[in-house]
Design an enzyme around this catalytic site. Sequence first.
Site, PDB file in Angstrom:
ATOM      1  CD  GLU A   1      -1.793  -2.451   1.734  1.00  0.00           C
ATOM      2  OE1 GLU A   1      -0.570  -2.524   2.193  1.00  0.00           O
ATOM      3  OE2 GLU A   1      -2.703  -3.182   1.785  1.00  0.00           O
TER       4      GLU A   1
ATOM      5  CG  PHE B 251     -10.541  -8.809  10.878  1.00  0.00           C
ATOM      6  CD1 PHE B 251      -9.264  -9.229  11.402  1.00  0.00           C
ATOM      7  CD2 PHE B 251     -10.725  -8.893   9.667  1.00  0.00           C
ATOM      8  CE1 PHE B 251      -8.231  -9.748  10.508  1.00  0.00           C
ATOM      9  CE2 PHE B 251      -9.680  -9.283   8.721  1.00  0.00           C
ATOM     10  CZ  PHE B 251      -8.519  -9.787   9.203  1.00  0.00           C
ATOM     11  CD  GLN B 252      -7.672  -6.667   7.353  1.00  0.00           C
ATOM     12  OE1 GLN B 252      -8.467  -6.510   6.759  1.00  0.00           O
ATOM     13  NE2 GLN B 252      -6.697  -7.091   7.253  1.00  0.00           N
TER      14      GLN B 252
ATOM     15  CE  LYS C 177     -17.134  -5.835   2.772  1.00  0.00           C
ATOM     16  NZ  LYS C 177     -16.676  -7.043   2.945  1.00  0.00           N
TER      17      LYS C 177
ATOM     18  CG  MET D 196      23.307  11.520   3.936  1.00  0.00           C
ATOM     19  SD  MET D 196      24.660  12.369   3.054  1.00  0.00           S
ATOM     20  CE  MET D 196      23.685  13.031   1.644  1.00  0.00           C
TER      21      MET D 196
END
Lengths: 564, 153
Positions: free
Chosen positions: A51, A113-114, A163, A473
């Site tokens: 993502e 959940f999630q 949803k 760096m």
Amino acid sequence: MKELNGSQMISEALKLEGVEVVFGYPGGAALNIYDETYKQEYFRHVLTRHEQAAVHAADGYARASGKVGVAFVTSGPGFTNAVTGLATAYSDSIPLVLISGQVATSLIGTDAFQEIDAVGISRPCVKHNYLVKNIEELPRILKEAFYIARTGRPGPVHVDIPKDITAAIGKFEYPKEINIPTYKPTYKGNAKQIKKAAEIIEASNRPLLYIGGGAIISGASELIREFAKKTGIPAITTLMGLGVMRDDDELNLGMAGMHGSYVANMALSESDLLIALGARFDDRITGKLSEFAKHAKIIHVDIDPSSISKIVNAHFPIVGDLKSVLSELMGRINAKPENFEKWREILARYNSLYPLKYTDSEEVLKPQWVIEKTSQMVGDDVVVSTDVGQHQMWVAQFFAFNKPRQLVTSGGQGTMGFGLPAALGAKWAVGDKPVINFTGDGSILMNIQELMTSVVDKKPVVNIILNNSFLGMVRQWQTFFYEHRYSNTDLSIQPDFVKLAESFGGVGFRVKTKKEFEDALNTALKSDKISLIDVVVDRFENVLPMVPAGAAIYNMILDDKGQK
Amino acid sequence: MRRVISVIVLNEHGVLSRISGLFAGRGYNIDSLTVAPIPESGFSRLSIVTSGDERVLEQIVKQLHKLIPTYKVIESGEFVEKEMALIKIPLNENFGGLDAILKAYNGSVANTNENYIIVMVADDANRIDNFLKAIKKFNPVDIVRGGSVLMDI
């Protein structure tokens, strides 16, 4: 008025906004959105493999095209993975819209959940965000999201959609006009202040244009070139402002700041009038604040009022769109190039004293040579993305940028792992034009899985790894400031990048000589597959000049004798 | 330096969190913050007491303006500022002098039961400070202080 479900509304809105491509990754809470994505024919969906990369790709697309980038993710970890992308875009004022799935409204607040408080998390790293709570407000919110993302000082906007809302049916009327009573960006600069600025410029002896990323965003590049030419005022740029002035323009003193050129930093220190154009005085440019441009009055043009006098006090602030302000200023200014001849002579002397340079070698490849050579071989018709580290600064110093939107790089956040996904996004924006990603052996491993995305979508980009087997760096700082204690920066044990590229379905090269590099780049540029050129470079090369953090900008380390 | 700011914002989901998040994220102080909807409008008013020098205040005002739901930031001019406090005192205390103190601060008795009386006072922040000092001798068991509410004159 059409009746649509929430997911259809998203597709319709994207169509009406002219979105061509969406980058994303599906998941449970985004299933309805993805089901509709499968059915619709308006936009292409590119499946990234993470993502974070989806948002970086949307960001790269936005930077290269000037349009709004769009990404889809699911709830919970899908969203939290996307946060680095949002922060990166926010820091560099990149217009994008992130649509995330959320658990159903009945489950919000139950630790489902999630489930995660996505708008709570994204709030500090977006221009604005929304949690959609009923279907009726979805069309307006989508319209506002695109409008807010692209207007004023652009930035990412996050829309979190539960949803059940993506399945709920409602009337779809996409607003034609936007009316947010509290959001009215100022585009036109105050006429009195512009007149005053013209007078101050004419009265100055050592004026300096200080060009930031805002110049590119507002489309003012051409106007700035004309302004510089008409007045003969020399210019320095930030990392984000590279490409506004032509690389070979005599008035272009190059990038200023921590790894800026000697002449650019001396010009800053000795100027009597700094004309800041869409630049925000980042600490990597200012160095020690009390010593920064201390002889200069400051004119600061910016569309974001909160950027003005945030870090340094602007004596002549002008809030407005740079392009609009500059067009007006052009009409008022009478300053002539001969006024500033002496100033330009002083600067030319500084430039000849310590030009940007490196010591080339026939024994080992120098990263600067690789970048210069690439620049010569590909010319102007190319987009260059970078990751973050030494290679990024060398690209800024040694690649000849001549056009705005040619460089796609994470300035404000310095996000390692940005380069490859951003390059893929940029490739969608520029079509056949080659896209080259300069990366490091540290950075490339942060989003290496995106090689797969490129292969599946047949969008080849050329990746050049400047491989010094170090987090270069950080190693450089450890060399200069931590008595060579290379804590956790030695990356000598590495994957076989050639095999890695091949295993993903791309092509790989490992090169150690100039000839090998030129051959590999020529082959890669012609290839219809993604390529990784693993270039073995000098392990201990440093980026110079360097201003130590917190030091005055004129106190530059110019060579590294004895530092190896 | 103490500052008071009145902010008018769209009355929408999460707006208070945006404002408080801005203060927290940028390291600005919040001494007190009160918020309530403005009647018959889609707006809410926040009254914020903060501290900082001119420069900090200027940034606070600009950053507040930058938030999309912010309609107006009022930071200059004069304000009427009132704060409220509720004080719970056990009934077995000696209340000699309490009436006089309440009178001096326009205070009143808000509630009583068999164990306690609760007195209330609404005044500017300094006077509330003084009131709380004065009332200490009655050994209050609980003090609840509300944030300032502001109205520009």
